[in-house]
Motif scaffolding. Structure first.
Motif, mmCIF file in Angstrom:
data_model
loop_
_atom_site.group_PDB
_atom_site.id
_atom_site.type_symbol
_atom_site.label_atom_id
_atom_site.label_comp_id
_atom_site.label_asym_id
_atom_site.label_seq_id
_atom_site.Cartn_x
_atom_site.Cartn_y
_atom_site.Cartn_z
ATOM 1 N N ARG A 1 30.498 36.142 25.927
ATOM 2 C CA ARG A 1 29.884 37.485 25.967
ATOM 3 C C ARG A 1 28.561 37.462 26.737
ATOM 4 O O ARG A 1 27.550 38.014 26.289
ATOM 5 N N LEU A 2 28.590 36.840 27.890
ATOM 6 C CA LEU A 2 27.385 36.766 28.715
ATOM 7 C C LEU A 2 27.320 37.952 29.673
ATOM 8 O O LEU A 2 28.338 38.391 30.211
ATOM 9 N N GLU A 3 26.141 38.448 29.877
ATOM 10 C CA GLU A 3 25.916 39.504 30.857
ATOM 11 C C GLU A 3 25.336 38.874 32.122
ATOM 12 O O GLU A 3 24.253 38.298 32.086
ATOM 13 N N LEU A 4 26.069 38.991 33.222
ATOM 14 C CA LEU A 4 25.652 38.363 34.472
ATOM 15 C C LEU A 4 24.922 39.368 35.355
ATOM 16 O O LEU A 4 25.184 40.569 35.327
ATOM 17 N N SER A 5 24.019 38.827 36.140
ATOM 18 C CA SER A 5 23.355 39.663 37.137
ATOM 19 C C SER A 5 24.320 39.904 38.292
ATOM 20 O O SER A 5 25.352 39.234 38.424
ATOM 21 N N GLU A 6 23.984 40.862 39.135
ATOM 22 C CA GLU A 6 24.841 41.135 40.292
ATOM 23 C C GLU A 6 24.942 39.910 41.188
ATOM 24 O O GLU A 6 26.007 39.604 41.735
ATOM 25 N N GLU A 7 23.829 39.200 41.329
ATOM 26 C CA GLU A 7 23.825 37.993 42.155
ATOM 27 C C GLU A 7 24.758 36.935 41.581
ATOM 28 O O GLU A 7 25.512 36.287 42.310
ATOM 29 N N GLU A 8 24.729 36.783 40.257
ATOM 30 C CA GLU A 8 25.600 35.795 39.628
ATOM 31 C C GLU A 8 27.061 36.187 39.761
ATOM 32 O O GLU A 8 27.934 35.332 39.957
ATOM 33 N N HIS A 9 27.339 37.472 39.641
ATOM 34 C CA HIS A 9 28.718 37.948 39.844
ATOM 35 C C HIS A 9 29.209 37.581 41.246
ATOM 36 O O HIS A 9 30.352 37.137 41.426
ATOM 37 N N ARG A 10 28.354 37.768 42.224
ATOM 38 C CA ARG A 10 28.738 37.455 43.606
ATOM 39 C C ARG A 10 28.964 35.954 43.768
ATOM 40 O O ARG A 10 29.925 35.529 44.424
ATOM 41 N N GLU A 11 28.083 35.147 43.183
ATOM 42 C CA GLU A 11 28.217 33.701 43.322
ATOM 43 C C GLU A 11 29.489 33.192 42.653
ATOM 44 O O GLU A 11 30.175 32.313 43.178
ATOM 45 N N ILE A 12 29.801 33.733 41.476
ATOM 46 C CA ILE A 12 31.009 33.312 40.772
ATOM 47 C C ILE A 12 32.260 33.734 41.535
ATOM 48 O O ILE A 12 33.255 32.995 41.603
ATOM 49 N N ALA A 13 32.227 34.928 42.110
ATOM 50 C CA ALA A 13 33.406 35.447 42.815
ATOM 51 C C ALA A 13 33.651 34.731 44.137
ATOM 52 O O ALA A 13 34.778 34.703 44.639
ATOM 53 N N GLN A 14 32.601 34.133 44.704
ATOM 54 C CA GLN A 14 32.735 33.486 46.008
ATOM 55 C C GLN A 14 33.375 32.111 45.865
ATOM 56 O O GLN A 14 32.837 31.233 45.208
ATOM 57 N N ARG A 15 34.518 31.926 46.472
ATOM 58 C CA ARG A 15 35.203 30.639 46.399
ATOM 59 C C ARG A 15 34.575 29.638 47.366
ATOM 60 O O ARG A 15 34.139 30.016 48.456
ATOM 61 N N PRO A 16 34.540 28.368 46.981
ATOM 62 C CA PRO A 16 33.937 27.365 47.866
ATOM 63 C C PRO A 16 34.744 27.138 49.134
ATOM 64 O O PRO A 16 34.198 26.730 50.161
ATOM 65 N N THR A 17 36.030 27.398 49.054
ATOM 66 C CA THR A 17 36.923 27.323 50.216
ATOM 67 C C THR A 17 38.144 28.168 49.906
ATOM 68 O O THR A 17 38.487 28.371 48.732
ATOM 69 N N GLU A 18 38.782 28.661 50.914
ATOM 70 C CA GLU A 18 39.999 29.440 50.701
ATOM 71 C C GLU A 18 41.242 28.596 50.942
ATOM 72 O O GLU A 18 42.363 29.093 50.806
ATOM 73 N N ILE A 19 41.057 27.331 51.274
ATOM 74 C CA ILE A 19 42.191 26.469 51.595
ATOM 75 C C ILE A 19 42.456 25.540 50.419
ATOM 76 O O ILE A 19 41.652 24.643 50.121
ATOM 77 N N ALA A 20 43.565 25.766 49.712
ATOM 78 C CA ALA A 20 43.875 25.019 48.496
ATOM 79 C C ALA A 20 43.996 23.520 48.758
ATOM 80 O O ALA A 20 43.585 22.698 47.932
ATOM 81 N N GLU A 21 44.550 23.154 49.898
ATOM 82 C CA GLU A 21 44.730 21.737 50.215
ATOM 83 C C GLU A 21 43.376 21.030 50.321
ATOM 84 O O GLU A 21 43.203 19.905 49.841
ATOM 85 N N ALA A 22 42.415 21.703 50.957
ATOM 86 C CA ALA A 22 41.068 21.130 51.075
ATOM 87 C C ALA A 22 40.431 20.998 49.700
ATOM 88 O O ALA A 22 39.757 20.001 49.400
ATOM 89 N N TYR A 23 40.665 22.001 48.850
ATOM 90 C CA TYR A 23 40.062 21.966 47.516
ATOM 91 C C TYR A 23 40.655 20.841 46.664
ATOM 92 O O TYR A 23 39.945 20.182 45.904
ATOM 93 N N GLU A 24 41.960 20.599 46.796
ATOM 94 C CA GLU A 24 42.573 19.506 46.035
ATOM 95 C C GLU A 24 42.019 18.160 46.480
ATOM 96 O O GLU A 24 41.758 17.284 45.643
#
Length: 520
Positions: free
Chosen positions: A438-461
């Motif tokens: 039940r945490l309330e995130l700031s708009e900045e935190e929402h953006r950071e959480i939503a941003q994926r480190p990469t969109e390529i699953a193979e690279a992430y694995e």
């Protein structure tokens, strides 16, 4: 008759070190268990308690019943032993301060009081469910550990009840209004009316004693007092306690109401169980937490970890355990550390949440551990415990978010994803944890959480495999094989996605570790 000193003596398998304290039951010493290589508290019973074979046999039976209790807020009884005529109880050694000393040092905030009260209620609810009534709840029998945990002592002198039975108070536990030496079980200032009268008592006597302790924590004064034991008993039997509001300001009205109900003279008018009482306490605790009425209460209500800094105490803390490989497929072992590390990395972006780092939780990898004990060890409020199954190209994760203090499961779910969509798994777990907390995130935190480190699953694995190999190298093996494997994984991840910043960071960490460890 004074007891002999056991300091420096060998009693059975124990080396006795130093005296910890004295009480009506005898003396308590710090000792070392030579077989299990652990510190214990040894309580040596006074001679008076061991002279009667019947009394001693009953005590042994009661200690055995109490030793069956397994609860994080109840001290563990290891054994009731005898060596060369010395009767003793071996218990868990708890480092901390008893509540009596804490009360003498400074006042307590409502948040701190409620936190302690909740933990006491959980412990006593567990004891009562097992048919055990403590009968001597008082500040001296409550230890506050340095990490905020509360421990109730002296369950070895509790009474064991069959279902539906009350307790016949033996003559020694009745307050003799003419002589103090007649008191054996129970302390006059913390007795219930029925206990002071020598009536049959049941679990509700603990509720009354609990109310006295809570009143004292809130006000710094006992609700029933007098110049002599006779006066104290008379107050308990006949007088209402002074209103809390007259003695302490800024105490929530609902909390005052709870304490008043615990202190009603007739057992039938009190809370009928700690489960019922706990429900009301948690409502008050939630309101105190959400309002954060002052900086001081915010620092203490979060489970009272005195080892935290004031800045840390204002935020919740979570520990994410290494995931368990439920499919036992060795090829998928890397997910154990990697998935936990993945969640830790994402949650670490949230300023209102403290996350125990991967370096701290890695020691639990591959082990069957109790999440409650982990939370205890790491001073974490919540623990994420999860396992995974792999079948073909699919991964199924089952996870639970556990409140360490209350024992409640805040969130539980099963998540299925394709093996090539591991990023979706990270997103799902992270969002569910935030919902459970039940945490309330700031708009900045929402953006950071939503941003994926990469969109390529193979690279992430490849990155996850690199993190697993680097973690194994740093925390377990210091093997050049694991180091080289991590470097290879991170390089592959960068080759697949040259813009993958975490992979570049991982590779840099590899080279930094190689330098600091003198590997060239």
């Amino acid at each position: 008759m004074p007891m002999i000193s056991y300091e420096g003596k060998r009693i059975g398998r124990y080396n006795v070190r130093s005296l910890l304290g004295k009480g009506g039951m005898g003396e308590v010493y710090l000792a070392e268990d030579n077989e299990l290589k652990r510190l214990v508290a040894l309580k040596f019973l006074s001679k008076e308690l061991t002279q009667s074979a019947e009394h001693l046999n009953r005590f042994i039976q009661e200690a055995r019943a109490a030793s069956a209790l397994n609860h994080p807020n109840i001290i563990t009884i290891y054994e009731f032993g005898q060596s060369e005529g010395h009767h003793f109880i071996s218990t868990e050694y708890v480092e901390g301060t008893d509540l009596r000393i804490r009360l003498s040092n400074s006042s307590m905030t409502p948040g701190e009081v409620v936190d302690i009260a909740v933990q006491l209620s959980l412990a006593l609810e567990a004891a009562h469910s097992a048919g055990i009534t403590h009968r001597d709840i008082k500040p001296d029998n409550i230890i506050l550990r340095n990490d905020g945990y509360v421990k109730i002592l002296d369950f070895g002198i509790a009474k064991f009840m069959q279902a539906g039975e009350g307790i016949e108070v033996e003559s020694g536990s009745v307050v003799n209004v003419n002589t103090v030496p007649g008191v054996i079980m129970g302390t006059p200032q913390y007795m219930s009316p029925e206990q002071a009268r020598g009536r049959h008592i049941d679990h509700r006597t603990d509720i009354f004693s609990f109310g006295i302790v809570t009143y004292e924590m809130l006000t710094g004064k006992a609700p029933f007092s007098g110049e002599t034991p006779n006066d104290i008993v008379a107050a308990i039997l006949l007088k209402p306690p002074r209103p809390i509001a007259d003695l302490a300001g800024d105490i929530p009205g609902d909390l005052q109401k709870i304490v008043r109900k615990t202190l009603r003279k007739l057992p039938a008018d009190r809370y009928q169980s700690f489960g019922e009482l706990l429900g009301d306490l948690k409502k008050v605790q939630g309101r105190i937490y959400n309002k954060k009425e002052s900086i001081e209460s915010a620092e203490t209500e979060l489970f009272g970890d005195s080892s935290w800094t004031s800045e840390e105490a204002e935020t919740q803390c979570i520990a994410v355990l290494p995931f368990k490989n439920l499919s036992k497929n060795e090829a998928d072992d890397f997910y154990e550390f990697a998935l936990a590390d993945m969640v830790i990395t994402e949650l670490a972006q949230i300023k209102s949440l403290r996350v125990r780092p991967s370096s701290v939780v890695s020691k639990y990898q591959g082990k069957d551990v109790d999440p409650y004990q982990v939370g205890n060890d790491l001073a974490a409020h919540t623990v994420l415990s999860a396992g995974y199954l792999t079948a073909g190209n699919r991964i199924r994760v089952t996870a639970q978010l556990i409140d360490v203090i209350t024992g409640e499961i805040q969130w539980s779910d099963r998540i299925d994803v394709e093996g090539d969509d591991i990023l979706a798994l990270q997103d799902s777990i992270g969002q569910q944890i935030l919902k459970g907390l039940r945490l309330e995130l700031s708009e900045e935190e929402h953006r950071e959480i939503a941003q994926r480190p990469t969109e390529i699953a193979e690279a992430y694995e490849e990155y996850l495999r690199g993190r697993d190999n680097l973690g194994r190298f740093m925390f377990r093996t210091v093997s050049s094989e694991d180091f080289d494997a991590a470097v290879t994984n991170f390089k592959k991840a960068i080759e697949i996605d040259p813009e993958f910043a975490l992979a570049h960071s991982g590779l840099g960490a590899c080279y930094a570790n190689r330098f600091f460890r003198g590997m060239g």
